[in-house]
Write a protein that holds these residues in place. Structure first.
Motif, PDB file in Angstrom:
ATOM      1  N   PRO A 160       0.810  -1.226   0.000  1.00 41.00           N
ATOM      2  CA  PRO A 160       0.000   0.000   0.000  1.00 41.00           C
ATOM      3  C   PRO A 160       0.837   1.268   0.000  1.00 41.00           C
ATOM      4  CG  PRO A 160      -0.915  -1.601   1.520  1.00 41.00           C
ATOM      5  CD  PRO A 160       0.425  -2.137   1.100  1.00 41.00           C
ATOM      6  N   ALA A 161       1.937   1.262   0.732  1.00 37.49           N
ATOM      7  CA  ALA A 161       2.789   2.459   0.781  1.00 37.49           C
ATOM      8  C   ALA A 161       3.478   2.699  -0.548  1.00 37.49           C
ATOM      9  CB  ALA A 161       3.825   2.315   1.899  1.00 37.49           C
ATOM     10  N   VAL A 162       3.964   1.632  -1.178  1.00 33.78           N
ATOM     11  CA  VAL A 162       4.626   1.768  -2.474  1.00 33.78           C
ATOM     12  C   VAL A 162       3.629   2.226  -3.534  1.00 33.78           C
ATOM     13  CG1 VAL A 162       5.838   0.515  -4.301  1.00 33.78           C
ATOM     14  CG2 VAL A 162       6.392   0.064  -1.903  1.00 33.78           C
ATOM     15  N   ALA A 163       2.449   1.625  -3.553  1.00 33.11           N
ATOM     16  CA  ALA A 163       1.443   1.977  -4.552  1.00 33.11           C
ATOM     17  C   ALA A 163       0.960   3.413  -4.393  1.00 33.11           C
ATOM     18  CB  ALA A 163       0.262   1.012  -4.462  1.00 33.11           C
ATOM     19  N   ALA A 164       0.893   3.897  -3.164  1.00 31.71           N
ATOM     20  CA  ALA A 164       0.438   5.260  -2.914  1.00 31.71           C
ATOM     21  C   ALA A 164       1.525   6.301  -3.142  1.00 31.71           C
ATOM     22  CB  ALA A 164      -0.095   5.373  -1.484  1.00 31.71           C
ATOM     23  N   VAL A 166       3.986   7.107  -1.161  1.00 33.18           N
ATOM     24  CA  VAL A 166       4.312   7.876   0.037  1.00 33.18           C
ATOM     25  C   VAL A 166       5.681   7.525   0.601  1.00 33.18           C
ATOM     26  CG1 VAL A 166       1.903   8.248   0.632  1.00 33.18           C
ATOM     27  CG2 VAL A 166       3.097   6.230   1.541  1.00 33.18           C
ATOM     28  N   VAL A 167       6.348   6.521  -0.002  1.00 34.07           N
ATOM     29  CA  VAL A 167       7.708   6.179   0.419  1.00 34.07           C
ATOM     30  C   VAL A 167       8.628   6.186  -0.794  1.00 34.07           C
ATOM     31  CG1 VAL A 167       7.019   4.794   2.420  1.00 34.07           C
ATOM     32  CG2 VAL A 167       7.257   3.690   0.182  1.00 34.07           C
ATOM     33  N   GLU A 168       9.890   6.423  -0.531  1.00 34.43           N
ATOM     34  CA  GLU A 168      10.891   6.257  -1.578  1.00 34.43           C
ATOM     35  C   GLU A 168      11.008   4.763  -1.898  1.00 34.43           C
ATOM     36  OE1 GLU A 168      12.150   8.672  -3.127  1.00 34.43           O
ATOM     37  OE2 GLU A 168      11.701  10.367  -1.802  1.00 34.43           O
ATOM     38  N   PRO A 169      11.346   4.416  -3.121  1.00 31.67           N
ATOM     39  CA  PRO A 169      11.391   2.988  -3.505  1.00 31.67           C
ATOM     40  C   PRO A 169      12.646   2.271  -3.024  1.00 31.67           C
ATOM     41  CG  PRO A 169      11.981   4.336  -5.372  1.00 31.67           C
ATOM     42  CD  PRO A 169      11.619   5.298  -4.271  1.00 31.67           C
ATOM     43  N   ASP A 170      13.059   2.570  -1.822  1.00 32.35           N
ATOM     44  CA  ASP A 170      14.216   1.922  -1.194  1.00 32.35           C
ATOM     45  C   ASP A 170      13.706   1.201   0.051  1.00 32.35           C
ATOM     46  OD1 ASP A 170      16.365   2.814  -2.938  1.00 32.35           O
ATOM     47  OD2 ASP A 170      15.947   4.806  -2.147  1.00 32.35           O
ATOM     48  N   ILE A 171      13.396  -0.047  -0.108  1.00 37.98           N
ATOM     49  CA  ILE A 171      12.679  -0.817   0.907  1.00 37.98           C
ATOM     50  C   ILE A 171      13.648  -1.725   1.663  1.00 37.98           C
ATOM     51  CG2 ILE A 171      10.715  -2.329   1.328  1.00 37.98           C
ATOM     52  CD1 ILE A 171       9.988   0.276  -0.148  1.00 37.98           C
ATOM     53  N   VAL A 172      13.526  -1.717   2.969  1.00 41.60           N
ATOM     54  CA  VAL A 172      14.300  -2.635   3.813  1.00 41.60           C
ATOM     55  C   VAL A 172      13.328  -3.597   4.483  1.00 41.60           C
ATOM     56  CG1 VAL A 172      15.822  -2.867   5.811  1.00 41.60           C
ATOM     57  CG2 VAL A 172      16.144  -0.971   4.200  1.00 41.60           C
ATOM     58  N   VAL A 173      13.592  -4.885   4.330  1.00 44.50           N
ATOM     59  CA  VAL A 173      12.765  -5.919   4.943  1.00 44.50           C
ATOM     60  C   VAL A 173      13.645  -6.786   5.833  1.00 44.50           C
ATOM     61  CG1 VAL A 173      11.214  -7.868   4.561  1.00 44.50           C
ATOM     62  CG2 VAL A 173      11.270  -5.989   2.900  1.00 44.50           C
ATOM     63  N   VAL A 174      13.245  -6.914   7.084  1.00 47.38           N
ATOM     64  CA  VAL A 174      13.866  -7.876   7.997  1.00 47.38           C
ATOM     65  C   VAL A 174      12.753  -8.804   8.464  1.00 47.38           C
ATOM     66  CG1 VAL A 174      15.136  -8.232  10.136  1.00 47.38           C
ATOM     67  CG2 VAL A 174      15.609  -6.210   8.727  1.00 47.38           C
TER      68      VAL A 174
END
Length: 345
Positions: A160-164, A166-174
């Motif tokens: 949802p955040a990426v589609a909207a 509202v965030v830069e496309p630099d995603i960190v997943v842990v």
């Protein structure tokens, strides 16, 4: 209305994925379970391999051959990476083949060869109905690639955040996973004495095989090029994944605004629950269910969005998604045989 039962075969029935598919199918109102096949366990009494599946205990596991799998309406494949294509090619186009392995998930042949080290078998419709326009692709499909467990929870927690935007496309997943994600085969690092009381990282530095799958999914949601840094953790529990997704904000955003974006995105999704604000996902709440629990907030001081998701890696992370996709492919109720209710304690 379907007057006759749908005949289903499961290849790799003795493994965790195959066993979970069967557990769900035993409660499916429209299904009749046919052949159960395996590799090295062929010829073994099924009750010795999957004692919790009591209605199937008197079966004998057959070899995985086209002859054994032929004649079914649906075939689920829970096979090692690289083994699905040969089996699928031997089955008719009228058969719905649902691959719980990785063979047909990636659309980029170069990425497959880089991360899996073997020739790319091609790509099938991707079995995540909640992602972009995938639900429409799955209706009537005869070949379906079930997503990986880490990509399921990581994608749905970030989407949802990426589609909207509202965030830069630099995603960190842990993401922390239970040991069943590594499969049922005996491995020294998964012995009880190695796992109990221990948490460890693995596949660090962008080398885990699920990384390109997460990127592929999120790239469907934005015109920007998404980058993902993914770190998986092994923790001492049998099943479940808890994923924390962070990304820098692209604009000023309050926690309430972020929550509304997520609540709106998943308002009509039967298997994704955005928890009440202030309540955070936990793996025990989704065990045994086809649910994904999600929560989101904003770390204003750091300028980051923080979202957390929980999923049962064997259910919605694998077998539940497979059954959900079968339902869509055959025009059944999407939720048939599935539940949003977890097991607790």
């Amino acid at each position: 209305m379907h007057m006759s039962k749908i005949s289903v075969a499961v290849a790799g029935a003795s493994g965790y994925a195959g066993g979970e598919v069967l557990r769900l199918l035993l409660n499916h109102p429209d299904v009749e379970i046919g052949a159960l096949s395996g590799g090295s366990n062929a010829g073994t009494n099924f009750g010795q391999l999957q004692p919790h599946l009591v209605p199937l205990a008197d079966r004998t596991l057959a070899e995985t051959t086209p002859e054994v799998l032929a004649g079914h309406d649906v075939v689920f494949l829970g096979l090692p990476h690289g083994a699905s294509a040969e089996v699928a090619n031997a089955l008719g186009e009228d058969v719905v083949v649902i691959d719980c392995g990785a063979d047909f998930r990636l659309t980029d042949a170069a990425m497959w060869e880089k991360f899996y080290g073997s020739p790319h078998a091609g790509s099938w419709p991707y079995g995540m109905p909640e992602l972009a326009a995938q639900r429409d692709r799955l209706r009537g499909a005869r070949r379906i690639a079930v997503p990986g467990c880490y990509p399921t929870v990581s994608t749905l927690t970030a989407a949802p955040a990426v589609a909207a935007g509202v965030v830069e496309p630099d995603i960190v997943v842990v993401a922390a996973s239970g040991t069943s994600g590594a499969g049922k085969a005996a491995k020294p690092h998964l012995l009880g004495s190695e796992v109990m009381g221990n948490a460890s990282a693995y596949g660090v530095g962008g080398v885990h095989r699920h990384t390109p799958e997460i990127i592929q999914n999120l790239n469907l949601l934005t015109e920007a090029t998404v980058r993902v840094s993914f770190t998986p953790l092994l923790v001492p529990m049998p099943r479940g994944i808890l994923a924390t997704v962070t990304a820098p904000l692209a604009r000023d955003l309050s926690a309430d605004e972020a929550y509304e974006i997520y609540a709106k995105a998943y308002a009509d999704e039967p298997f994704v629950t955005v928890l009440p604000q202030g309540m955070w996902p936990q793996t025990k709440a989704v065990v045994g269910s086809n649910s994904v629990h999600v929560q989101v907030t904003v770390d204003a001081e750091a300028g980051h969005l923080v979202a957390v998701g929980a999923v049962d890696n064997l259910a919605k992370g694998t077998a539940g998604a497979a059954v959900q996709c079968m339902n869509l492919a055959l025009g059944l109720d999407e939720a048939a045989g599935l539940t949003t209710v977890g097991l607790a304690p």
